[in-house]
Scaffold this motif. Structure first.
Motif, PDB file in Angstrom:
ATOM      1  N   GLU A   7       0.627  -0.854  -0.258  1.00  0.00           N
ATOM      2  CA  GLU A   7      -0.143   0.484  -0.327  1.00  0.00           C
ATOM      3  C   GLU A   7       0.721   1.128  -0.683  1.00  0.00           C
ATOM      4  N   ASN A   8       2.035   1.076   0.506  1.00  0.00           N
ATOM      5  CA  ASN A   8       2.919   2.123   0.572  1.00  0.00           C
ATOM      6  C   ASN A   8       3.671   2.845  -1.041  1.00  0.00           C
ATOM      7  N   PHE A   9       3.280   1.917  -1.624  1.00  0.00           N
ATOM      8  CA  PHE A   9       4.153   1.579  -2.878  1.00  0.00           C
ATOM      9  C   PHE A   9       3.357   1.796  -4.247  1.00  0.00           C
ATOM     10  N   LEU A  10       1.804   1.307  -4.135  1.00  0.00           N
ATOM     11  CA  LEU A  10       1.010   1.519  -4.980  1.00  0.00           C
ATOM     12  C   LEU A  10       0.219   2.290  -4.562  1.00  0.00           C
ATOM     13  N   PRO A  11      -0.437   3.576  -5.662  1.00  0.00           N
ATOM     14  CA  PRO A  11      -2.286   3.801  -5.382  1.00  0.00           C
ATOM     15  C   PRO A  11      -3.181   3.599  -4.672  1.00  0.00           C
ATOM     16  N   SER A  12      -3.727   3.763  -3.661  1.00  0.00           N
ATOM     17  CA  SER A  12      -5.041   2.633  -2.897  1.00  0.00           C
ATOM     18  C   SER A  12      -5.674   2.280  -3.898  1.00  0.00           C
ATOM     19  N   SER A  13      -6.252   3.299  -4.999  1.00  0.00           N
ATOM     20  CA  SER A  13      -7.334   2.759  -6.022  1.00  0.00           C
ATOM     21  C   SER A  13      -6.697   2.577  -7.576  1.00  0.00           C
ATOM     22  N   LYS A  14      -5.639   1.612  -7.294  1.00  0.00           N
ATOM     23  CA  LYS A  14      -5.341   0.696  -8.379  1.00  0.00           C
ATOM     24  C   LYS A  14      -4.745  -0.713  -7.360  1.00  0.00           C
ATOM     25  N   LEU A  15      -4.814  -0.501  -6.189  1.00  0.00           N
ATOM     26  CA  LEU A  15      -4.024  -1.719  -5.011  1.00  0.00           C
ATOM     27  C   LEU A  15      -5.587  -2.494  -5.095  1.00  0.00           C
ATOM     28  N   ASN A  16      -5.289  -3.876  -5.411  1.00  0.00           N
ATOM     29  CA  ASN A  16      -6.585  -4.431  -5.988  1.00  0.00           C
ATOM     30  C   ASN A  16      -6.473  -6.236  -4.820  1.00  0.00           C
ATOM     31  N   ASN A  17      -7.042  -6.174  -4.209  1.00  0.00           N
ATOM     32  CA  ASN A  17      -5.185  -7.914  -3.183  1.00  0.00           C
ATOM     33  C   ASN A  17      -5.985  -9.302  -3.774  1.00  0.00           C
ATOM     34  N   ASP A  18      -7.345  -8.522  -4.609  1.00  0.00           N
ATOM     35  CA  ASP A  18      -7.786 -10.021  -4.835  1.00  0.00           C
ATOM     36  C   ASP A  18      -6.620  -9.976  -6.562  1.00  0.00           C
ATOM     37  N   ILE A  19      -6.363  -9.211  -6.999  1.00  0.00           N
ATOM     38  CA  ILE A  19      -5.875  -9.948  -8.113  1.00  0.00           C
ATOM     39  C   ILE A  19      -4.116  -9.456  -7.586  1.00  0.00           C
ATOM     40  N   HIS A  20      -3.494  -9.485  -6.393  1.00  0.00           N
ATOM     41  CA  HIS A  20      -2.380  -9.376  -6.364  1.00  0.00           C
ATOM     42  C   HIS A  20      -2.311 -11.040  -5.693  1.00  0.00           C
ATOM     43  N   LYS A  21      -3.375 -11.682  -5.172  1.00  0.00           N
ATOM     44  CA  LYS A  21      -3.235 -13.355  -4.980  1.00  0.00           C
ATOM     45  C   LYS A  21      -2.913 -14.372  -5.940  1.00  0.00           C
ATOM     46  N   LYS A  22      -4.290 -13.587  -7.004  1.00  0.00           N
ATOM     47  CA  LYS A  22      -4.050 -13.507  -7.651  1.00  0.00           C
ATOM     48  C   LYS A  22      -2.886 -14.350  -9.374  1.00  0.00           C
ATOM     49  N   ILE A  23      -1.894 -13.238  -8.519  1.00  0.00           N
ATOM     50  CA  ILE A  23      -0.100 -12.600  -9.041  1.00  0.00           C
ATOM     51  C   ILE A  23       0.537 -13.967  -8.820  1.00  0.00           C
ATOM     52  N   LEU A  24       0.152 -13.771  -7.046  1.00  0.00           N
ATOM     53  CA  LEU A  24       1.171 -15.159  -7.307  1.00  0.00           C
ATOM     54  C   LEU A  24       0.723 -16.346  -7.539  1.00  0.00           C
ATOM     55  N   TYR A  25      -0.562 -16.599  -7.347  1.00  0.00           N
ATOM     56  CA  TYR A  25      -1.143 -18.135  -7.577  1.00  0.00           C
ATOM     57  C   TYR A  25      -0.440 -18.202  -8.471  1.00  0.00           C
ATOM     58  N   ILE A  26      -0.467 -17.782  -9.328  1.00  0.00           N
ATOM     59  CA  ILE A  26      -0.060 -18.040 -11.324  1.00  0.00           C
ATOM     60  C   ILE A  26       1.625 -17.930 -10.681  1.00  0.00           C
ATOM     61  N   SER A  27       2.099 -16.965  -9.970  1.00  0.00           N
ATOM     62  CA  SER A  27       3.714 -17.054 -10.907  1.00  0.00           C
ATOM     63  C   SER A  27       4.364 -17.520  -9.737  1.00  0.00           C
ATOM     64  N   ILE A  28       3.743 -18.483  -8.580  1.00  0.00           N
ATOM     65  CA  ILE A  28       4.834 -18.611  -7.707  1.00  0.00           C
ATOM     66  C   ILE A  28       4.971 -20.323  -8.592  1.00  0.00           C
ATOM     67  N   PRO A  29       4.052 -20.863  -8.737  1.00  0.00           N
ATOM     68  CA  PRO A  29       4.581 -22.231  -9.250  1.00  0.00           C
ATOM     69  C   PRO A  29       5.579 -21.945 -10.892  1.00  0.00           C
ATOM     70  N   LEU A  30       5.327 -20.858 -11.540  1.00  0.00           N
ATOM     71  CA  LEU A  30       6.197 -20.208 -12.555  1.00  0.00           C
ATOM     72  C   LEU A  30       7.130 -20.217 -12.493  1.00  0.00           C
ATOM     73  N   ILE A  31       7.151 -19.153 -11.064  1.00  0.00           N
ATOM     74  CA  ILE A  31       9.192 -19.019 -11.054  1.00  0.00           C
ATOM     75  C   ILE A  31       9.881 -19.928 -10.256  1.00  0.00           C
ATOM     76  N   LEU A  32       8.921 -21.284  -9.729  1.00  0.00           N
ATOM     77  CA  LEU A  32       9.974 -22.332  -9.071  1.00  0.00           C
ATOM     78  C   LEU A  32       9.626 -23.446 -10.279  1.00  0.00           C
ATOM     79  N   SER A  33       8.825 -23.376 -11.372  1.00  0.00           N
ATOM     80  CA  SER A  33       8.982 -24.235 -12.050  1.00  0.00           C
ATOM     81  C   SER A  33      10.472 -23.761 -13.511  1.00  0.00           C
TER      82      SER A  33
END
Length: 450
Positions: A7-33
């Motif tokens: 929240e300190n680094f992104l404008p609150s109007s652009k912050l969407n916790n569901d999107i961040h969770k989705k990004i991590l859900y997709i990305s973490i397996p890809l990073i490990l892969s």
């Protein structure tokens, strides 16, 4: 704590916790892969590096560059499949999804067979380009003449991975990577340590594991297709219009990828001209590039599928949120790489080889590898954005401009600064890529609702 930091680094109007969770859900397996890929190169280098022969180590470095050029040029099969399948996923069109995969897998198989047919010509061209010493070329050729028969498997696997990323099934990508790379590492060690097969053993382990991975992916996707109930319309699969669209997208990405691979080959060529020791040094240091790029690309690949989804849904607001959120995570991953390389860089080098001259001299160039992730992150992220939107002409043009700038930089800087000049030129190449794509971002954003 993480939420407060975001929240300190992104404008609150652009912050969407569901999107961040989705990004991590997709990305973490890809990073490990993705991390299993440089881990594989890391282990191959370590196994050969501890045999004590500079020509074997330099030969593996050159062979890795050869297959980066051969297979890497066909990464458009992965990228094109991700872009098209993610857009079909966003548009909720299961039948088109299946058609995208079938067209891509057919193309991958045919191209893989052509590589095998013309491999002697490819090897001859590569030998003349790199200007390797006889001993180094002997090791390179011994490796290459075995691994080349994995070409159809590798190219079909590009399509499989691209499709899975496009439909956001990245956990399956991770499982496949563990199977392929885990088997590869085990076989490499067995063939080299117990059968004394040296570089041939490393190549054979890779060949077997790549075919196993392809078969696993095809079987799994067959199960997915059967459960989805999607229908295959062969007239649509072989539609001239759709195949031409696929070929146009892939040709742009092919040219883009060829420029990137040619940059790598030019880098190896300039390293070889500096001497076998410098080539071995840069072979060690390139592992840092692989580690950082695949780590950051975990989020960039996620950007591809999310941008494609938003374009398929024709939702510009969602596109902006996806881009901002995924860019944040790309930067975080780059900073993490900077910290790791800065603290443990020398230890990583020491793990890769016990050749004293290579170890000591490699430490002199470590500063460039520490700086590289935070510089490269923007080119990787923009690549993901443009791939997901299938804006491939801009990617092609940017890559052409960037490689020209890289070659000019090496011509100017290498005679003055030696190997330091080569690494500075590579960093400039990454900046050129980011700038050329960044200048076209507004146009891409405005096209999302079309």
């Amino acid at each position: 704590m993480l939420k407060t930091f975001v929240e300190n680094f992104l404008p609150s109007s652009k912050l969407n916790n569901d999107i961040h969770k989705k990004i991590l859900y997709i990305s973490i397996p890809l990073i490990l892969s993705n991390l299993t890929i440089p881990l594989l190169t890391f282990v191959d280098t370590a196994i050969i590096g501890h045999l004590g022969y500079v020509d074997h180590l330099a030969g593996i470095t050159a062979a890795a560059s050869l297959f980066t050029l051969i297979y890497g040029n066909f990464i458009f099969l992965r990228m094109g499949t991700t872009g098209l399948s993610s857009q079909a996923y966003g548009a909720n069109d299961p039948n088109y999804l299946v058609n995208v995969f079938i067209r891509s897998i057919i193309l991958g198989l045919l191209l893989g067979l052509l590589i095998i047919i013309f491999h002697n010509l490819i090897f001859s061209l590569f030998e003349s380009i790199l200007n390797l010493s006889n001993k180094v070329w002997s090791s390179t050729h011994s490796y290459s003449k075995v691994r080349i028969y994995s070409a159809p498997a590798v190219l079909m696997n590009f399509c499989i991975v691209g499709y899975l990323i496009g439909i956001q099934k990245t956990k399956i990508v991770l499982i496949g990577s563990f199977i392929v790379n885990g088997l590869n590492i085990a076989l490499d060690y067995i063939f080299v340590a117990f059968f004394n097969m040296n570089v041939v053993g490393v190549a054979l382990g890779t060949l077997i594991s790549e075919w196993v991975g392809c078969i696993f992916g095809l079987v799994f996707l067959f199960i997915i297709f059967k459960r989805s109930g999607a229908k295959i319309y062969w007239i649509e699969v072989f539609s001239k219009k759709q195949f031409l669209n696929l070929l146009n997208i892939n040709m742009d990405i092919f040219i883009r990828t060829f420029c990137l691979a040619a940059t790598h080959i030019w880098f190896i060529n300039r390293s070889s001209n500096l001497g076998d020791i410098e080539l071995a040094i840069n072979g060690i240091l390139l592992n840092f590039v692989y580690i950082s790029s695949f780590f950051i690309d975990g989020f960039a690949f996620t950007t591809e599928t999310l941008v494609g989804e938003s374009k398929g849904a024709k939702n510009k607001i969602l596109f902006v949120k996806y881009v901002i959120s995924s860019t944040f995570w790309c930067i975080v991953s780059a900073l993490l790489c900077v910290i790791i390389f800065g603290i443990f860089g020398k230890n990583i080098i020491n793990l890769l080889t016990n050749i004293n001259d290579v170890k000591i001299l490699s430490h002199n160039y470590l500063i460039w590898l520490v700086l590289l992730p935070i510089i490269s992150v923007f080119s990787y992220q923009l690549d993901g954005i443009f791939t997901g939107a299938t804006r491939t002409k801009e990617m092609r043009n940017g890559a052409i401009i960037s490689i020209i700038g890289f070659i000019i930089a090496t011509i100017i800087l290498l005679p003055i600064f030696g190997n330091h000049g080569l690494w500075v030129s590579y960093i400039l190449f990454l900046l050129f890529r980011a700038i050329t794509l960044g200048l076209n971002f507004t146009s891409l954003k405005n096209s999302i609702n079309d």
